[in-house]
Design a protein around this motif. Structure first.
Motif, PDB file in Angstrom:
ATOM      1  N   CYS A  21       0.849  -1.190   0.000  1.00 26.05           N
ATOM      2  CA  CYS A  21       0.000   0.000   0.000  1.00 26.05           C
ATOM      3  C   CYS A  21       0.886   1.242   0.000  1.00 26.05           C
ATOM      4  CB  CYS A  21      -0.963  -0.017   1.188  1.00 26.05           C
ATOM      5  SG  CYS A  21      -0.253   0.560   2.745  1.00 26.05           S
TER       6      CYS A  21
ATOM      7  N   ALA B 257       1.427   3.337   2.231  1.00 23.90           N
ATOM      8  CA  ALA B 257       2.156   3.590   3.482  1.00 23.90           C
ATOM      9  C   ALA B 257       3.292   2.600   3.717  1.00 23.90           C
ATOM     10  CB  ALA B 257       1.176   3.565   4.653  1.00 23.90           C
ATOM     11  N   CYS B 258       3.375   1.543   2.912  1.00 20.77           N
ATOM     12  CA  CYS B 258       4.383   0.499   3.146  1.00 20.77           C
ATOM     13  C   CYS B 258       5.833   1.022   3.246  1.00 20.77           C
ATOM     14  CB  CYS B 258       4.278  -0.593   2.088  1.00 20.77           C
ATOM     15  SG  CYS B 258       2.988  -1.813   2.451  1.00 20.77           S
TER      16      CYS B 258
ATOM     17  N   CYS C 187       4.030  -2.558   8.061  1.00 16.97           N
ATOM     18  CA  CYS C 187       3.414  -1.312   7.568  1.00 16.97           C
ATOM     19  C   CYS C 187       2.439  -0.753   8.605  1.00 16.97           C
ATOM     20  CB  CYS C 187       2.683  -1.590   6.265  1.00 16.97           C
ATOM     21  SG  CYS C 187       1.687  -0.196   5.719  1.00 16.97           S
TER      22      CYS C 187
ATOM     23  N   CYS D  12      -1.372  -1.151   6.301  1.00 15.08           N
ATOM     24  CA  CYS D  12      -1.998  -2.395   5.806  1.00 15.08           C
ATOM     25  C   CYS D  12      -1.749  -3.596   6.709  1.00 15.08           C
ATOM     26  CB  CYS D  12      -1.644  -2.684   4.358  1.00 15.08           C
ATOM     27  SG  CYS D  12       0.069  -3.052   4.033  1.00 15.08           S
TER      28      CYS D  12
HETATM   29 ZN   LIG Z   1       1.134  -1.062   3.615  1.00 12.72          ZN
END
Ligand SMILES: [Zn+2]
Lengths: 257, 66
Positions: A170, A172-173, A241, A244
């Protein structure tokens, strides 16, 4: 399948390799949720409406300012002070009367937003801050909806497609240090650069929605307007993360009930 | 050993950490995205990630405007 008028209107699509009447029908039946109708959003909304996407949710609480005009090409001098989403709908309807537009001009109208998200198979993030991008990414993960995110600042444009449905990475990873990210306020923005970022999103969205090609999920496309070089990086799923690995997708939630 | 960083060749010690390379670029403004061999490395792994001969490191500023 397409009527005579649609056949002429989309004839140049139909000439493309891999593209046929079914692909065009899929675009006509597609619904997309677009966050932000600024530099990126004007590009994406115009490209999708012109290509025949059937339904679009335009979410933006901003009003048009004079400094928007160099790159937000749906707006004119007379529109200053008016809501971006509403002016965009008027312009886009003149271009494509067959498209249904829903405007949300209040970010706090979460009920309206979420109602659309449950019936929209794609989210496109055209907002202008790191904070909003993280929030929209969390929504995409929660609702398990693919997300096409792009950004532009200075001479740099980036675009990436994420797919939580297949448990891919995602936004934000990478755990970017978000407090320090650059926006157009700090760096300025050159209008062709933001147009390229928006058109990369449109390219991925139209290929995906028509069914002719899936984006390379998690590929960060990076364009440098100073040397015109396009590069590609790979974002991997991060088991730590902050988004996610923490958020339970609505599907998972439904299973657990 | 030799690595490539933002199109420059760098001579670095064996088992050189990624974070030591990033520190050379810490005068850059804004949030950084860092890739080793075209794969983005999450910020929490910069400390532990070691580099190997011939690795290609890209360090660039993350943009968020639109
Ligand atoms: Zn993520």
């Amino acid at each position: 399948m397409l009527n005579a008028s649609e056949y002429s209107r989309y004839s140049r699509h139909l000439l493309l390799d891999d593209f046929d009447e079914h692909a065009q029908r899929r675009l006509n039946n597609a619904k997309v949720t677009l966050f932000g109708v600024g530099g990126l959003g004007c590009q994406v909304a115009s490209a999708l409406a012109a290509a025949g996407v059937g339904e679009m949710v335009l979410i933006d609480d901003d009003t048009i300012e004079i400094s928007n005009l160099p790159r937000q090409w749906l707006f004119t001098e007379k529109d200053i002070g008016q809501k971006k989403a509403e002016v965009a709908r008027t312009r886009l309807l003149a271009m494509q009367s067959a498209c249904t537009f829903h405007c949300i001009t209040n970010f706090n109208d979460i009920a309206a937003r979420d109602a659309h998200l449950t019936t929209s198979p794609l989210i496109i993030d055209c907002t202008d801050s790191f904070t909003s991008r993280l929030a929209i990414n969390a929504l995409a993960v929660t609702h398990s909806v693919p997300l096409i995110s792009a950004a532009a600042s200075g001479f740099i444009a980036t675009a990436t497609a994420f797919n939580p449905e297949i448990s891919g990475p995602c936004y934000a990873c990478p755990e970017y240090n978000s407090e320090q990210s650059l926006t157009c306020f700090e760096q300025g923005i050159f209008s062709p650069v933001v147009a390229i970022a928006g058109q990369l999103q449109a390219m991925m969205a139209l290929s995906y929605l028509s069914g002719i090609r899936n984006p390379e999920w998690g590929s960060l496309h990076h364009f440098n307007g100073q040397n015109l070089l396009m590069r590609q990086f790979n974002i991997q799923k991060n088991p730590d993360c902050p988004t996610c690995s923490k958020i339970h997708r609505s599907e998972d939630h439904a299973h657990s009930l | 050993m030799r690595i490539h960083c933002n199109d420059e060749q760098l001579e670095v010690p064996e088992d050189c950490s990624l974070v030591s390379i990033i520190q050379r670029f810490n005068e850059q403004e804004g949030a950084l995205a860092v890739a080793v061999n075209q794969t983005i490395i999450p910020t929490s792994r910069w400390q532990l990630q070691t580099l190997e001969e011939g690795d290609v490191v890209d360090i660039f500023t993350l943009v968020a405007g639109g």
